[in-house]
Design an enzyme around this catalytic site. Structure first.
Site, short mmCIF file in Angstrom:
data_model
loop_
_atom_site.label_atom_id
_atom_site.label_comp_id
_atom_site.label_asym_id
_atom_site.label_seq_id
_atom_site.Cartn_x
_atom_site.Cartn_y
_atom_site.Cartn_z
N THR A 191 5.77 0.96 -0.74
CA THR A 191 5.65 0.66 -2.18
C THR A 191 6.96 1.11 -2.76
OG1 THR A 191 3.25 0.91 -2.46
CG2 THR A 191 4.55 1.55 -4.33
N VAL A 220 -7.01 -4.75 -4.08
CA VAL A 220 -5.99 -4.22 -4.97
C VAL A 220 -5.96 -2.71 -4.81
CG1 VAL A 220 -5.27 -3.92 -7.38
CG2 VAL A 220 -6.25 -6.10 -6.65
N ASP A 222 -3.85 1.20 -5.74
CA ASP A 222 -3.67 2.06 -6.92
C ASP A 222 -2.47 1.67 -7.78
OD1 ASP A 222 -2.17 2.83 -4.54
OD2 ASP A 222 -1.38 4.46 -5.77
N GLY A 243 1.00 5.52 -1.30
CA GLY A 243 0.12 6.06 -0.27
C GLY A 243 -1.15 5.24 -0.18
N GLY A 245 -4.00 3.72 -1.25
CA GLY A 245 -4.43 3.44 -2.61
C GLY A 245 -5.87 3.81 -2.89
N1 ASP Z 1 -0.32 2.56 -2.64
C1 ASP Z 1 -0.12 1.26 -2.08
C2 ASP Z 1 -1.44 0.54 -2.03
O1 ASP Z 1 -2.43 1.16 -1.65
C3 ASP Z 1 0.47 1.28 -0.72
C4 ASP Z 1 1.53 2.32 -0.49
O2 ASP Z 1 2.05 2.92 -1.42
O3 ASP Z 1 1.91 2.57 0.66
O4 ASP Z 1 -1.47 -0.62 -2.32
#
Ligand code: ASP
Length: 327
Positions: A191, A220, A222, A243, A245
Site C-alpha cells: 500500500t 475492500v 482498511d 497491513g 486490512g
Molecule cells: N491495508 C491494505 C489492505 O488491506 C493492504 C496493505 O496495506 O498491505 O487492503
C-alpha cells in the site's frame, strides 16, 4: 508550543521485507522512489503549500511507480483485475473523500480528493466511482495500464497455494519492464500512504492501494475507510496505515491512534506503538502506520519485518528506511 515548520512521512507498504529478500538493486530502487516521493511532498510544504497538496503530490509518485501496490503495479484480484482503493482526509476541516474498487482511474488518490471536494459524499465505489472520476475529467486509463508482470506471477502463486483456478491472462502493458521487474512480493500486500503537517499547522493523510493479492467478491480493506487506514485531525494527528486490512478495520487503527493523542494525551510515538505493537499484535494482525501531529512530531511503528518508509521535515534531513533494524 506551535512549531511553524513542516513535516512529512511516506510509506510504501509493510510486510515480509527482509534484508536477505531484496537484491542490492531492488533495495536501491525502492529507496530512490521513496526519497523522490518524500522530496516531492516536501517541495510543496517548503513553498508554503498545504498539507493536503503535499500528500496528494507524494502519493502520485508512488502510484505511478510499478514497485508499489497502488496505481500502476497494483496487485491482481482472483479474477485477474486490478481494483484500487484510496482515501484522503483534511485535518483542518475533517473533510474526507474515498474511492473503492476503481478500475480506470490513473491516480485513485486524486479521485478520493475530488469526492471530498466536489461531491456531498465521503466514499464512492466501483463503476460509480470510475464514472465520477471521468466526469471530473481526471486522467483515466485502460485497465491494462496497471498490469505488471511480477504482480501477475504473485497472483498465480497465491491462487496455486489456495488451490484456486488461475484466470485468463489479461492483455499486459508492462512498459518499463526492467524497473517493474524489481517489484518485490511483500506477501500478498503493500500500500502507499503519506501524512503531512504544513507551515500553517494543519495536518492531512492519504492512503492508496491495490488491496491484497487474489482478493475476491469486491473485498475492500482498511485503506479507503476513514478511521481505519486513514485519518487526520488538527486536534490530534494524521495517520496512514498499511497491513492486514481486516484487522485495521476492526481496531479502527487510525482513529484510535488519534484518539489516544487527543483524549489521553499520549505522545504520537506512544500512541502508534500502543496500537500497532499492542492492540494490533494482540489481535494477531500485521502491519504498520505512519503519523504526524499538528506540533510537528513524526512517528512510525510496524510489527512486520519491514516497512518501506521515509520522513523529512524543516528540522531534519531526509531519512529513508526499509528494514526493522533501521532507525
Ligand atoms: N491495508 C491494505 C489492505 O488491506 C493492504 C496493505 O496495506 O498491505 O487492503
Amino acid at each position: 508550543m506551535q512549531n511553524p515548520g513542516w513535516s512529512l512521512v511516506v510509506h510504501g507498504g509493510s510486510g515480509v521485507i527482509d534484508r536477505a529478500d531484496l537484491t542490492p538493486e531492488q533495495d536501491r530502487a525502492y529507496r530512490a522512489v521513496l526519497a523522490q516521493a518524500a522530496e516531492t511532498g516536501a517541495a510543496v510544504l517548503k513553498a508554503g503549500g498545504a498539507a493536503l497538496d503535499a500528500v496528494e503530490a507524494a502519493i502520485h509518485v508512488l502510484e505511478d511507480d510499478p514497485l508499489f501496490n497502488a496505481g500502476r503495479g497494483a496487485v491482481f484480484t482472483a479474477e485477474g483485475c486490478n481494483e484500487l482503493d484510496a482515501a484522503i482526509m483534511d485535518g483542518a476541516t475533517l473533510d474526507a473523500g474515498a474511492v473503492a474498487g476503481v478500475t480506470r482511474v490513473r491516480n485513485p488518490i486524486s479521485a478520493a480528493r475530488r469526492v471530498m471536494e466536489n461531491s456531498p459524499h465521503v466514499l464512492l465505489i466501483g463503476r460509480g466511482a470510475d464514472a465520477f472520476a471521468e466526469a471530473q475529467r481526471l486522467a483515466t486509463v485502460d485497465p491494462s495500464y496497471f498490469f505488471v508482470e511480477t504482480r501477475w506471477k504473485a497472483l498465480e502463486r497465491q491462487l496455486g497455494r489456495e488451490g484456486r483456478a488461475v484466470p485468463g491472462r489479461p492483455a499486459g502493458a508492462d512498459r518499463d519492464e526492467r524497473h517493474a521487474a524489481l517489484a518485490h512480493d511483500e506477501g500478498k500486500r503493500g500500500t502507499v500512504g503519506c501524512v503531512a503537517r504544513d507551515a500553517q499547522g494543519h495536518v492531512a493523510a492519504g492512503t492508496s492501494t491495490g488491496g491484497i493479492t487474489a482478493k475476491s467478491w469486491g473485498r475492500v480493506g482498511d485503506s479507503p475507510l476513514i478511521g481505519a487506514g486513514t485519518y487526520a485531525s488538527d486536534a490530534s494527528a494524521a495517520v496512514s496505515g498499511t497491513g492486514e486490512g481486516e484487522y485495521f478495520i476492526r481496531l479502527s487503527v487510525a482513529r484510535t491512534i488519534a484518539a489516544l493523542v487527543e483524549l489521553k494525551g499520549l505522545s504520537l510515538q506512544a500512541a502508534v506503538d500502543e496500537v500497532v505493537q499492542g492492540r494490533l499484535t494482540a489481535l494477531g494482525g500485521h502491519g504498520g502506520v505512519i503519523a504526524v501531529a499538528p506540533d510537528g512530531q513524526m512517528a512510525w511503528s510496524f510489527n512486520t519485518s519491514g516497512m518501506y518508509r521515509a520522513r523529512i521535515s524543516d528540522r531534519g534531513p531526509l531519512e529513508v528506511a526499509i528494514y526493522k533494524d533501521e532507525p
